[in-house]
Design a protein around this motif. Sequence first.
Motif, PDB file in Angstrom:
ATOM      1  N   SER A  33       0.841  -1.209   0.000  1.00  0.00           N
ATOM      2  CA  SER A  33       0.000   0.000   0.000  1.00  0.00           C
ATOM      3  C   SER A  33       0.871   1.252   0.000  1.00  0.00           C
ATOM      4  CB  SER A  33      -0.960  -0.082   1.196  1.00  0.00           C
ATOM      5  OG  SER A  33      -1.139   1.133   1.822  1.00  0.00           O
ATOM      6  N   ALA A  34       1.946   1.245   0.792  1.00  0.00           N
ATOM      7  CA  ALA A  34       2.821   2.423   0.854  1.00  0.00           C
ATOM      8  C   ALA A  34       3.486   2.680  -0.508  1.00  0.00           C
ATOM      9  CB  ALA A  34       3.889   2.218   1.931  1.00  0.00           C
ATOM     10  N   LEU A  35       3.969   1.611  -1.147  1.00  0.00           N
ATOM     11  CA  LEU A  35       4.659   1.812  -2.430  1.00  0.00           C
ATOM     12  C   LEU A  35       3.680   2.307  -3.498  1.00  0.00           C
ATOM     13  CD1 LEU A  35       7.122  -1.253  -2.569  1.00  0.00           C
ATOM     14  CD2 LEU A  35       7.644   1.094  -1.949  1.00  0.00           C
ATOM     15  N   LYS A  36       2.444   1.802  -3.443  1.00  0.00           N
ATOM     16  CA  LYS A  36       1.443   2.281  -4.417  1.00  0.00           C
ATOM     17  C   LYS A  36       1.172   3.769  -4.220  1.00  0.00           C
ATOM     18  CE  LYS A  36      -0.914  -2.059  -5.310  1.00  0.00           C
ATOM     19  NZ  LYS A  36      -1.877  -2.966  -4.723  1.00  0.00           N
ATOM     20  N   ASN A 219      16.852  14.450   9.569  1.00  0.00           N
ATOM     21  CA  ASN A 219      16.667  13.029   9.924  1.00  0.00           C
ATOM     22  C   ASN A 219      15.877  12.288   8.850  1.00  0.00           C
ATOM     23  OD1 ASN A 219      17.758  13.777  12.384  1.00  0.00           O
ATOM     24  ND2 ASN A 219      15.788  13.834  13.449  1.00  0.00           N
ATOM     25  N   VAL A 220      16.328  11.091   8.498  1.00  0.00           N
ATOM     26  CA  VAL A 220      15.534  10.201   7.647  1.00  0.00           C
ATOM     27  C   VAL A 220      14.508   9.529   8.557  1.00  0.00           C
ATOM     28  CG1 VAL A 220      15.608   8.128   6.209  1.00  0.00           C
ATOM     29  CG2 VAL A 220      17.461   9.811   6.056  1.00  0.00           C
ATOM     30  N   ILE A 221      13.260   9.393   8.094  1.00  0.00           N
ATOM     31  CA  ILE A 221      12.196   8.873   8.965  1.00  0.00           C
ATOM     32  C   ILE A 221      11.513   7.643   8.375  1.00  0.00           C
ATOM     33  CG2 ILE A 221      11.612  10.935  10.302  1.00  0.00           C
ATOM     34  CD1 ILE A 221       9.502  11.524   8.075  1.00  0.00           C
ATOM     35  N   ILE A 222      11.146   6.745   9.278  1.00  0.00           N
ATOM     36  CA  ILE A 222      10.487   5.498   8.866  1.00  0.00           C
ATOM     37  C   ILE A 222       9.326   5.210   9.824  1.00  0.00           C
ATOM     38  CG2 ILE A 222      12.282   4.273   7.570  1.00  0.00           C
ATOM     39  CD1 ILE A 222      13.280   3.230  10.356  1.00  0.00           C
ATOM     40  N   PRO A 223       8.332   6.120   9.889  1.00  0.00           N
ATOM     41  CA  PRO A 223       7.219   5.888  10.809  1.00  0.00           C
ATOM     42  C   PRO A 223       6.501   4.577  10.491  1.00  0.00           C
ATOM     43  CG  PRO A 223       6.691   7.647   9.249  1.00  0.00           C
ATOM     44  CD  PRO A 223       8.135   7.320   9.067  1.00  0.00           C
ATOM     45  N   GLY A 224       6.046   3.916  11.542  1.00  0.00           N
ATOM     46  CA  GLY A 224       5.349   2.643  11.359  1.00  0.00           C
ATOM     47  C   GLY A 224       3.851   2.876  11.373  1.00  0.00           C
ATOM     48  N   SER A 225       3.128   2.237  10.439  1.00  0.00           N
ATOM     49  CA  SER A 225       1.668   2.291  10.488  1.00  0.00           C
ATOM     50  C   SER A 225       1.084   1.171   9.641  1.00  0.00           C
ATOM     51  CB  SER A 225       1.155   3.640   9.977  1.00  0.00           C
ATOM     52  OG  SER A 225      -0.251   3.640  10.019  1.00  0.00           O
ATOM     53  N   ARG A 226      -0.012   0.608  10.156  1.00  0.00           N
ATOM     54  CA  ARG A 226      -0.750  -0.392   9.374  1.00  0.00           C
ATOM     55  C   ARG A 226      -1.948   0.275   8.704  1.00  0.00           C
ATOM     56  NH1 ARG A 226       1.199  -2.411  13.981  1.00  0.00           N
ATOM     57  NH2 ARG A 226       2.020  -4.537  14.084  1.00  0.00           N
ATOM     58  N   ASN A 227      -2.138   1.554   9.001  1.00  0.00           N
ATOM     59  CA  ASN A 227      -3.324   2.264   8.543  1.00  0.00           C
ATOM     60  C   ASN A 227      -2.993   3.046   7.259  1.00  0.00           C
ATOM     61  OD1 ASN A 227      -5.100   4.424   8.164  1.00  0.00           O
ATOM     62  ND2 ASN A 227      -5.505   4.675  10.350  1.00  0.00           N
ATOM     63  N   PRO A 228      -3.619   2.661   6.114  1.00  0.00           N
ATOM     64  CA  PRO A 228      -3.269   3.311   4.845  1.00  0.00           C
ATOM     65  C   PRO A 228      -3.431   4.837   4.883  1.00  0.00           C
ATOM     66  CG  PRO A 228      -4.639   1.391   4.456  1.00  0.00           C
ATOM     67  CD  PRO A 228      -4.598   1.579   5.942  1.00  0.00           C
ATOM     68  N   GLU A 229      -4.425   5.313   5.654  1.00  0.00           N
ATOM     69  CA  GLU A 229      -4.613   6.780   5.760  1.00  0.00           C
ATOM     70  C   GLU A 229      -3.398   7.428   6.409  1.00  0.00           C
ATOM     71  OE1 GLU A 229      -6.988   8.986   4.811  1.00  0.00           O
ATOM     72  OE2 GLU A 229      -7.570   7.252   3.602  1.00  0.00           O
ATOM     73  N   HIS A 230      -2.937   6.811   7.506  1.00  0.00           N
ATOM     74  CA  HIS A 230      -1.761   7.342   8.206  1.00  0.00           C
ATOM     75  C   HIS A 230      -0.514   7.253   7.325  1.00  0.00           C
ATOM     76  CE1 HIS A 230      -3.336   6.995  12.635  1.00  0.00           C
ATOM     77  NE2 HIS A 230      -3.772   8.069  12.017  1.00  0.00           N
ATOM     78  N   ILE A 231      -0.388   6.144   6.583  1.00  0.00           N
ATOM     79  CA  ILE A 231       0.788   5.983   5.718  1.00  0.00           C
ATOM     80  C   ILE A 231       0.826   7.131   4.703  1.00  0.00           C
ATOM     81  CG2 ILE A 231       1.916   4.510   3.986  1.00  0.00           C
ATOM     82  CD1 ILE A 231       0.782   2.058   5.475  1.00  0.00           C
TER      83      ILE A 231
END
Length: 281
Positions: A33-36, A219-231
Amino acid sequence: MEYFEMNNGVRMPMAGIGVFTFTPDEAEASVASALKDGVRLVDTANAYMNERGTARGIEKSGVSREEVFLVTKLWPSVYEKETAVDETLARLNTDHIDLLFLHQPTRNWKAGYRQIEKAVKEGKVRAIGLSNFSIETLKEAFEFAKIQPQMVQVEAHPYYPQTELKALLAEHGMGLMAWYPLGHGDKSLIQEPLFAQLGAKYGKSNAQIILRWHIQAGNVIIPGSRNPEHIRENFDIFDFELTADEMEKIAGLDKNTPYYHGSDELLDRYLAMAMDFNAQP
Ligand code: NAD
């Protein structure tokens, strides 16, 4: 998107997604989902036990592997295992890793470092880094390294901006990837009134203000989320800029206190857990 240029000339996207605590299926779905949605940086690790799921997510997205900046980490239990990098590549279904970290400064990390240096020479890895290394151990690594590292990955957010570490990294032309960039979802950080004020000004959420602060702090960031809206939201931070005065106000939130309090005992307990990375689905 903004990019960070590493001290070896490799460029990486400054924002992506991390898949710590995700099951293989969750990693697959979130990465796809994130890559899309345009994300091009993905952070996993041997120990997350979802490298295969992450690889499936990349395939499923339809985005070519070449367009994705893929980051993973060797776990200390394989620092002395000569096939560790090749096994990691196989799980990730790729012939190269864009950035490979040693996950923890423990056990025989020097053997691990020689392995990742060898992988660079063999063209299997484009950049290398150290995660969770203290300032003291980093200095030891700089002395030991034949190939200097490009990045560190450590906890960092407005309550714990890593000021001292960043001064050392600047001397070595190294970058910082922030884990827990949103304070692991802690409400008191996300709900700081300052972020709500700035969010109202820019039409952004509190989380977006925090993430924008990271980008402007380098800073490079890599927040975690399973929620497509948040991503989507976490990636939509490149159309506004905080002023120098606002950056300074956020700097005023510094408590120099991490959320995660690691210890050698805790690490030993993790290391005692027998993890068979190749057994993951
Ligand atoms: P994080 O600070 O990214 O916070 C994630 C939490 O914030 C989740 O609860 C999520 O639901 C919530 N969240 C995400 N986006 C949001 C939004 N827009 N609005 C409101 N809430 C939101 O912490 P994390 O996920 O634990 O860490 C991020 C990544 O860092 C990990 O996935 C992993 O890749 C990396 N990491 C590395 C290490 C290491 O030892 N190297 C350790 C921890 C994490």
